[in-house]
Design an enzyme around this catalytic site. Structure first.
Site, short mmCIF file in Angstrom:
data_model
loop_
_atom_site.label_atom_id
_atom_site.label_comp_id
_atom_site.label_asym_id
_atom_site.label_seq_id
_atom_site.Cartn_x
_atom_site.Cartn_y
_atom_site.Cartn_z
CG ASP A 27 85.10 1.23 -3.79
OD1 ASP A 27 84.60 0.11 -3.97
OD2 ASP A 27 84.83 2.22 -4.47
CG HIS A 50 76.39 -3.91 -12.12
ND1 HIS A 50 76.86 -2.63 -12.21
CD2 HIS A 50 77.27 -4.58 -11.32
CE1 HIS A 50 77.98 -2.52 -11.50
NE2 HIS A 50 78.25 -3.70 -10.94
CD GLU A 51 76.66 -7.94 -9.59
OE1 GLU A 51 77.80 -8.40 -9.81
OE2 GLU A 51 76.48 -6.93 -8.89
#
Length: 557
Positions: A477, A380-381
């Protein structure tokens, strides 16, 4: 001739979104206000201004070569069709790529008097026969109609000082801050602004993009683009991961003046890759203390070693995936070093891509364990890094949710044992409370939104359909980038169930690297992914049908 259909150009959203910049642009020299004039246009822009999105040729137009000049020739000839006026004056070549299908993609930035319009890009696509077959992207058409004043009164170094002050940047930065003059459409006005990128670690790490008005010196907008959740010879080593797994590693011998030969988590074994490097942040936030992770032997089996072992091992796994599946050499496609930092801060419940490397906390032992334990987390990162160097999706609102979603999708493709995210980093106490993963691509509604501030804007669980979309302000967010990502995540899962993970990866990678632009929204993503399926598998194929069905099922039309 290829049969093509026309898709009606889509109207601009009610506000153009701010766009982040790739690392390759970050290191460009700042533009001095004495050399380049600036823009301050006060005219309101038209919400109904059209933009070319997948304008397809019914009969492709052939050129002698697939070059930027021929792409411009096509755009000049077809101004009425595309809606792009004076393309030779309003567009600058950003990039030209040729893909494995023999297609060539010429990407342009919209510009006024040589100054880029933030986040506005157009891509012209040639097939292998040098025929223009489609165009897509987003431009602000009203700017092209404006008579724009291109003078500035603020110096770039003054803008930099203002930006650093407004984000409370420390004296020590991760890399040299950058300043670029841009035209910035924001809240109904077209501003000339200095776009300042400031990157730092610390207790509250940041990869800030700050837009400072080039006349008044006022901060127009800002957002944090930090994307969460001597002689060296490479040899084989071993280690023990966070969950006790035996890991085979590529490590290197290093000679230290006072202590002799030691072993570092430094992998130089891959051709045309600079390195895979793992660093020790030593449970603080001061980057001056960070060092390459070094041990006394080739076996990294101590308790403190485990987070570093998994970070190093998982980085190589993700690198291998992108190389073997997509022919991509590292995050930038050009062999840049892949760097991971472990043991960041104390009890740090996060992992993030800061625009240059991955950072992993150890978790607090209550909610998370060491975040480097998750292969899907690493994927993901690192995919955030790939996104930075391809579509560069803005980390706010729907583009930001797409950014998170593509990172999740490739996380699930690399760690292919399930369609869940983060199941390997949850602490025993969290599991005992029923929190067994962060997000679920297969069943988003089965996961509660843990942050109460986020949950207040919706049903309290992750959405699986646009009917459940969380309408969040940008100060929560970043406009819902993590929560709303689960809608497009679920579409990817449904598509993958029909065509398999491998084809899903091929289609999604093509959409990300060829078609998407910084301000792409959910509808744009559908078009890009459908077109990618057509490119690879053909019009009318089962793969195209699966993509359309997947997006229909989640209400993205």
């Amino acid at each position: 001739m290829l049969k093509r259909k026309f898709i009606v150009p889509v109207a601009l959203s009610s506000a153009l979104l701010v766009g982040s910049i790739p690392v390759s642009s970050v290191f460009a020299k700042p533009i001095d206000s004495k050399v380049v004039n600036s823009v301050q246009a006060s005219k309101k822009w038209n919400e109904n201004a059209s933009v070319p999105l997948f304008v397809k040729e019914r009969f492709a137009e052939k050129f002698s070569s697939s070059t930027p000049s021929n792409a411009l020739n096509y755009l000049k000839k077809n101004e009425g069709k595309t809606g792009i006026k004076n393309p030779d004056k309003s567009l600058k070549v950003k990039d030209t790529q040729k893909d494995e299908l023999g297609m060539t993609h010429v990407r342009f930035n919209q510009s006024i008097n040589g100054v880029n319009v933030e986040g506005s890009e157009v891509i012209v696509h040639f097939n292998k026969n040098n025929e223009v077959v489609s165009i897509n992207g987003r431009i602000n058409q009203t700017i092209a109609d404006d008579t724009v004043d291109t003078t500035a009164s603020l110096r770039s170094d003054t803008a930099l000082k203002t930006a650093m002050s407004t984000v409370n940047a420390p004296n020590e930065l991760t890399y040299e801050p950058t300043t670029e003059l841009v035209v910035y459409p924001f809240e109904g006005e077209n501003h000339t602004a200095y776009k300042v990128n400031v990157n730092f670690m610390g207790d509250e790490p940041g990869n800030w993009f700050v837009f400072v008005d080039a006349k008044t010196g006022q901060v127009i907008d800002k957002y944090n683009g930090l994307m969460h959740a001597d002689e060296i010879r490479t040899q084989k080593g071993v280690g023990k991961g966070v969950h006790g797994d035996h890991r085979e590693l590529h490590i290197s011998q290093v000679k230290e003046p006072k202590s002799g030969t030691k072993f570092a988590l430094a992998d130089y074994a891959h051709e045309n890759l600079e390195a895979i490097l793992t660093y020790d942040s030593k449970n603080d936030t001061d980057t001056r203390n960070d060092t390459l992770y070094v041990g006394n032997s080739a076996a990294f089996i101590g308790d403190y070693d485990r987070a570093a072992v998994d970070a190093h091992y998982n980085s190589e796994k993700v690198y291998d995936y992108y190389l073997n599946e997509h022919g991509r050499n590292s995050l930038d496609g050009k062999g840049m070093a892949i760097k991971s930092y472990v043991h960041y801060d104390k009890n740090y419940n996060n992992a993030f891509w800061n625009g240059a490397w991955m950072t992993y906390g150890d978790g607090d032992g209550e909610f998370f364990i060491s975040l480097s334990a998750g292969l899907d987390v690493a994927a993901h990162e690192m995919t955030h890094g790939v996104i930075t160097h391809t579509a560069n999706l803005v980390y706010r609102d729907q583009p930001g949710a797409l950014n998170e979603s593509f990172a999740d999708v490739f996380g699930a493709l690399v760690d292919d044992k399930d369609w869940e995210m983060g199941e390997d980093i949850m602490a025993p106490a969290a599991k005992a409370d029923g929190v067994t993963r962060l997000r679920s691509l297969s069943d988003p509604n089965s996961v509660k939104v843990s942050n109460a501030q986020r949950a207040a804007y919706g049903s309290g669980v992750y959405p699986a359909h646009m009917d459940e979309f969380y309408h969040m302000p940008r100060n929560v967010d970043n406009g819902g980038v993590h929560v709303n990502s689960s809608i497009t995540n679920h579409a990817a899962y449904l598509i993958g169930q029909e065509i398999g993970r491998k084809k899903l990866g091929q289609i999604y990678y093509r959409a990300l690297s060829v078609y998407l632009t910084p301000n792409s929204n959910f509808s744009d993503a559908r078009k890009a992914i459908v077109q990618s399926a057509i490119d690879i598998y053909g019009a009318g194929s089962a793969e195209e049908a699966a993509v359309n069905s997947g997006f229909d099922a989640v209400g993205i039309y």
